[in-house]
Design an enzyme around this catalytic site. Structure first.
Site, PDB file in Angstrom:
ATOM      1  N   LYS A  57       0.795  -1.233   0.000  1.00 47.54           N
ATOM      2  CA  LYS A  57       0.000   0.000   0.000  1.00 47.54           C
ATOM      3  C   LYS A  57       0.832   1.289   0.000  1.00 47.54           C
ATOM      4  O   LYS A  57       0.350   2.345   0.419  1.00 47.54           O
ATOM      5  CB  LYS A  57      -1.006   0.038   1.166  1.00 47.54           C
ATOM      6  CG  LYS A  57      -1.826  -1.199   1.373  1.00 47.54           C
ATOM      7  CD  LYS A  57      -2.292  -1.863   0.106  1.00 47.54           C
ATOM      8  CE  LYS A  57      -3.397  -1.133  -0.622  1.00 47.54           C
ATOM      9  NZ  LYS A  57      -3.750  -1.881  -1.869  1.00 47.54           N
ATOM     10  N   HIS A 118       6.728  -7.323  -2.440  1.00 50.51           N
ATOM     11  CA  HIS A 118       6.634  -6.592  -1.166  1.00 50.51           C
ATOM     12  C   HIS A 118       7.663  -7.127  -0.175  1.00 50.51           C
ATOM     13  O   HIS A 118       7.608  -6.788   1.005  1.00 50.51           O
ATOM     14  CB  HIS A 118       5.245  -6.771  -0.553  1.00 50.51           C
ATOM     15  CG  HIS A 118       4.134  -6.104  -1.309  1.00 50.51           C
ATOM     16  ND1 HIS A 118       4.230  -4.827  -1.802  1.00 50.51           N
ATOM     17  CD2 HIS A 118       2.890  -6.535  -1.624  1.00 50.51           C
ATOM     18  CE1 HIS A 118       3.077  -4.517  -2.404  1.00 50.51           C
ATOM     19  NE2 HIS A 118       2.262  -5.531  -2.314  1.00 50.51           N
ATOM     20  N   SER A 148      -4.269   3.028   4.517  1.00 51.15           N
ATOM     21  CA  SER A 148      -4.526   2.359   3.244  1.00 51.15           C
ATOM     22  C   SER A 148      -4.533   0.835   3.423  1.00 51.15           C
ATOM     23  O   SER A 148      -5.385   0.128   2.864  1.00 51.15           O
ATOM     24  CB  SER A 148      -3.457   2.789   2.231  1.00 51.15           C
ATOM     25  OG  SER A 148      -3.704   2.206   0.985  1.00 51.15           O
TER      26      SER A 148
END
Ligand code: PPS
Length: 307
Positions: A57, A118, A148
């Site tokens: 995010k 990620h 988020s």
């Protein structure tokens, strides 16, 4: 529906069981991702591979779309060739047998491949470092990143149940979310940025001056595009444009995975939305914790932009 048209493909039927977090070398990871971990570890990079790394995010999708536009010389039609998750596969993504894993999608691609991850630096397969692949790391201020992530975990059925905002706030500060502590992630990559070909950029900077940051990415990738093309890329990759673009707004993902009636993937796209969520007490607790964890680092974030 093509298998590759959703993150890794997939069926649209049945209720999905949310995953559990399992530590991988101390980093909490969704258990379903670990089913394919061997293939991730054994992944063979080539020097032309380009990696986009982020804490979840932090602006991944935005940078993905910008990088694809740069590589396609700003050609919007070419960038509509497939949904983003197919154009730029997610390395460690894995979700059972009816979904195509990220590594599998990548094996089928020709060079130059762009790869989303990620993973914190210490979990990135060393092949990317050995091959001196170019890596763009995008970081976002922790407060907006947390907000988020909370909304995303509500709608994303392949993330653990987030609980209430208050519960999620605590989990985030404890690093009890997928990929662990935000602080460790941004600091871990920051410490490596001068040792490898890593461009470290910030969500807030792209928001402030998209064209400046697009130019930075273009130069890093060894490309040279005229100003008019940079203007067009900035236009095509604006929040408004990407939100309406089915090839970048993740509407191609079936609702048993991304339930966009709960929260849209392209939600707000702002700097400072945390102010609509944090209580005064939460902000104080956050700041004390932040100070302690970020102590000694010269890494700085902006939690608001000048109007
Ligand atoms: S993911 O699932 O980790 O890949 O998500 P990621 O793309 O990193 O983050 C999603 C947030 O980025 C916002 N976003 C944008 N902001 C501004 N401009 C553009 N073009 C843009 N594209 C995506 C998206 O709205 C999510 O942030 P929030 O604050 O939730 O709106």
């Amino acid at each position: 529906m093509l298998r590759q048209d959703v993150p890794g493909g997939g069926s649209t039927e049945g209720a999905r069981q949310r995953p559990k977090l399992v530590p991988l070398r101390g980093v909490p990871m969704p258990d379903i991702f670990l089913e394919n971990w061997e293939a991730v570890q054994n992944f063979r990079a080539v020097p032309q591979d380009i990696v986009i790394a982020t804490y979840p995010k932090a602006g991944t999708t935005w940078v993905q779309e910008i990088v694809d536009f740069i590589l396609q010389d700003g050609d919007a039609e070419k960038c509509r060739r497939a949904p983003l998750q197919t154009r730029i596969p997610f390395l460690e993504f894995s979700c059972g047998s009816d979904f195509t894993a990220g590594t599998e999608l990548l094996e089928q691609m020709s060079s130059p491949r762009v790869i989303k991850t990620h993973l914190p630096f210490q979990l990135l397969p060393t092949t990317f470092l050995e091959q001196r692949c170019k890596i763009i790391y995008c970081a976002r201020n922790a407060k907006d990143n947390l907000v988020s992530y909370y909304h995303f975990d509500k709608m994303n059925k392949i993330q653990p149940e987030p609980g209430t905002w208050h519960e999620y706030f605590q989990k985030f500060l404890q690093g009890n979310v997928s990929y662990g502590l935000w602080h460790d992630h941004v600091l871990g990559w920051w410490a490596q940025k001068d040792l490898y070909p890593i461009l470290y950029i910030f969500y807030e900077d792209i928001k402030e001056d998209p064209k400046r940051e697009i130019r930075k990415m273009m130069t890093f990738l060894g490309r040279d595009l005229p100003e008019s093309v940079l203007d067009a890329i900035a236009r095509h990759t604006s929040f408004q444009a990407m939100r309406c673009n089915p090839m970048s707004n993740y509407m191609s993902v079936p609702p048993d995975v991304f339930d966009q009636t709960v929260s849209t993937f392209m939600r707000k796209g702002e700097v400072g939305d945390w102010k609509n969520h944090f209580t005064v007490a939460q902000d104080q607790a956050f700041e004390i914790d932040y100070e302690r964890r970020m102590k000694g680092s010269d890494l700085r974030f902006r939690t608001e932009l000048q109007q």
